[in-house]
Write an enzyme that holds these catalytic residues in place. Structure first.
Site, PDB file in Angstrom:
ATOM      1  N   ASP A 204     -29.235 -70.305 -56.775  1.00  0.00           N
ATOM      2  CA  ASP A 204     -28.170 -70.302 -57.807  1.00  0.00           C
ATOM      3  C   ASP A 204     -28.298 -71.614 -58.649  1.00  0.00           C
ATOM      4  O   ASP A 204     -28.196 -72.722 -58.227  1.00  0.00           O
ATOM      5  CB  ASP A 204     -26.657 -70.456 -57.026  1.00  0.00           C
ATOM      6  CG  ASP A 204     -25.586 -70.373 -57.917  1.00  0.00           C
ATOM      7  OD1 ASP A 204     -25.310 -70.511 -58.878  1.00  0.00           O
ATOM      8  OD2 ASP A 204     -24.474 -70.292 -57.272  1.00  0.00           O
TER       9      ASP A 204
ATOM     10  N   ASN B 249     -34.798 -68.474 -66.880  1.00  0.00           N
ATOM     11  CA  ASN B 249     -34.635 -67.146 -67.389  1.00  0.00           C
ATOM     12  C   ASN B 249     -33.050 -66.883 -67.070  1.00  0.00           C
ATOM     13  O   ASN B 249     -32.498 -66.230 -67.872  1.00  0.00           O
ATOM     14  CB  ASN B 249     -35.408 -66.021 -67.103  1.00  0.00           C
ATOM     15  CG  ASN B 249     -34.786 -64.744 -67.308  1.00  0.00           C
ATOM     16  OD1 ASN B 249     -34.753 -64.324 -68.372  1.00  0.00           O
ATOM     17  ND2 ASN B 249     -34.088 -64.051 -66.481  1.00  0.00           N
TER      18      ASN B 249
ATOM     19  N   TYR C 170     -21.376 -68.118 -75.710  1.00  0.00           N
ATOM     20  CA  TYR C 170     -22.745 -67.842 -75.354  1.00  0.00           C
ATOM     21  C   TYR C 170     -23.631 -68.389 -76.522  1.00  0.00           C
ATOM     22  O   TYR C 170     -24.811 -69.075 -76.304  1.00  0.00           O
ATOM     23  CB  TYR C 170     -23.035 -66.329 -75.397  1.00  0.00           C
ATOM     24  CG  TYR C 170     -24.368 -66.014 -75.046  1.00  0.00           C
ATOM     25  CD1 TYR C 170     -25.176 -66.122 -73.858  1.00  0.00           C
ATOM     26  CD2 TYR C 170     -25.018 -65.318 -76.215  1.00  0.00           C
ATOM     27  CE1 TYR C 170     -26.282 -65.505 -73.689  1.00  0.00           C
ATOM     28  CE2 TYR C 170     -26.229 -64.999 -75.926  1.00  0.00           C
ATOM     29  CZ  TYR C 170     -27.162 -64.999 -74.595  1.00  0.00           C
ATOM     30  OH  TYR C 170     -28.458 -64.697 -74.451  1.00  0.00           O
TER      31      TYR C 170
END
Length: 235
Positions: free
Chosen positions: A61, A84, A158
């Site tokens: 995590d 990623n 984002y």
């Protein structure tokens, strides 16, 4: 016979991350498939192994210091790190309405997670003859393209997180420029993945190609830059 190079790909249980792992495995890498969902992680490893990839699972995590430290302790060698793992935080994200908790959550994964994982893996990468780091970014992280016109939806969490990631990539490159470590940001293009409800026009395999290219750059290759399939992307 020499041991194979080892790659670690975060968020590799599905989508672009999975295809990066598959592509590196096809090129002879031993691949650590890193993800936080253990069941999906083990299923991805099983599928890759069935396809002939030398793959192993790493429960990870990126938002947890403990999880990242435990993952690093499992590895004895690392030649390639592909950061990623990422989240969007959900839409809409108009700056006048998005919650600060959403922004914090996205930055925690997309930026701080990259820093956390990279710093934990650097001792291993420094022992590699040809270490490479690839940070998965996005075209929406390009301030040049955002300023020039409509580059994706309005996104106060984002898109800025990817701009932040790009900036961090440059800073790492500056610090590591006297080492063999090459670090670059990759734009996979608009791929059909869970991240966007499979609305993209490119496949995850197509999106993985630029990361695989940057992960296998020759010694003396570029560092501190932002690339897609067509070449350099403006910051």
């Amino acid at each position: 016979m020499s041991e194979p190079n080892v790659a670690l790909v975060t968020g590799a249980n599905k989508g672009i991350g999975y295809e990066i792992a598959a592509g590196l495995g096809a090129r002879g890498f031993r691949v650590g498939v890193a993800a936080r969902d253990d069941a999906r992680l083990q299923e991805a490893v099983k599928t890759l192994v069935e396809k002939g990839v030398d793959a192993f699972g790493v429960l990870l995590d990126v938002a947890s210091d403990t999880s990242v430290a435990e993952a690093a302790a499992q590895l004895s060698r690392l030649d390639v790190l592909v950061n990623n793992a990422g989240i969007t935080g959900g839409m809409p994200q108009h700056p006048t309405g998005v919650g600060l908790d959403t922004i914090r959550e996205v930055v925690e994964t997309n930026v701080l997670g990259v820093i956390r994982v990279t710093n934990a893996m650097l001792p291993l990468l420094r022992r590699s003859e040809s270490p490479r780091i690839v940070n998965m970014s996005s075209s929406v992280g390009s301030l040049t393209r955002q300023s020039a016109g409509d580059q994706g939806p309005i996104s106060a969490a984002y898109a800025p997180s990817k701009s932040f990631l790009n900036a961090i990539t440059v800073q790492y490159a500056k610090e590591l420029r006297d080492t063999p470590i090459l670090i670059n940001a990759a734009c996979p293009g608009y791929c059909a993945t869970d991240l966007n409800g499979h609305r993209g026009h490119r496949t995850a395999e197509q999106g993985a190609a630029i990361a695989i290219h940057l992960a296998t750059l020759p010694d003396g290759g570029p560092t501190g830059a932002f690339y897609d399939d067509e070449g350099v992307v403006p910051w």
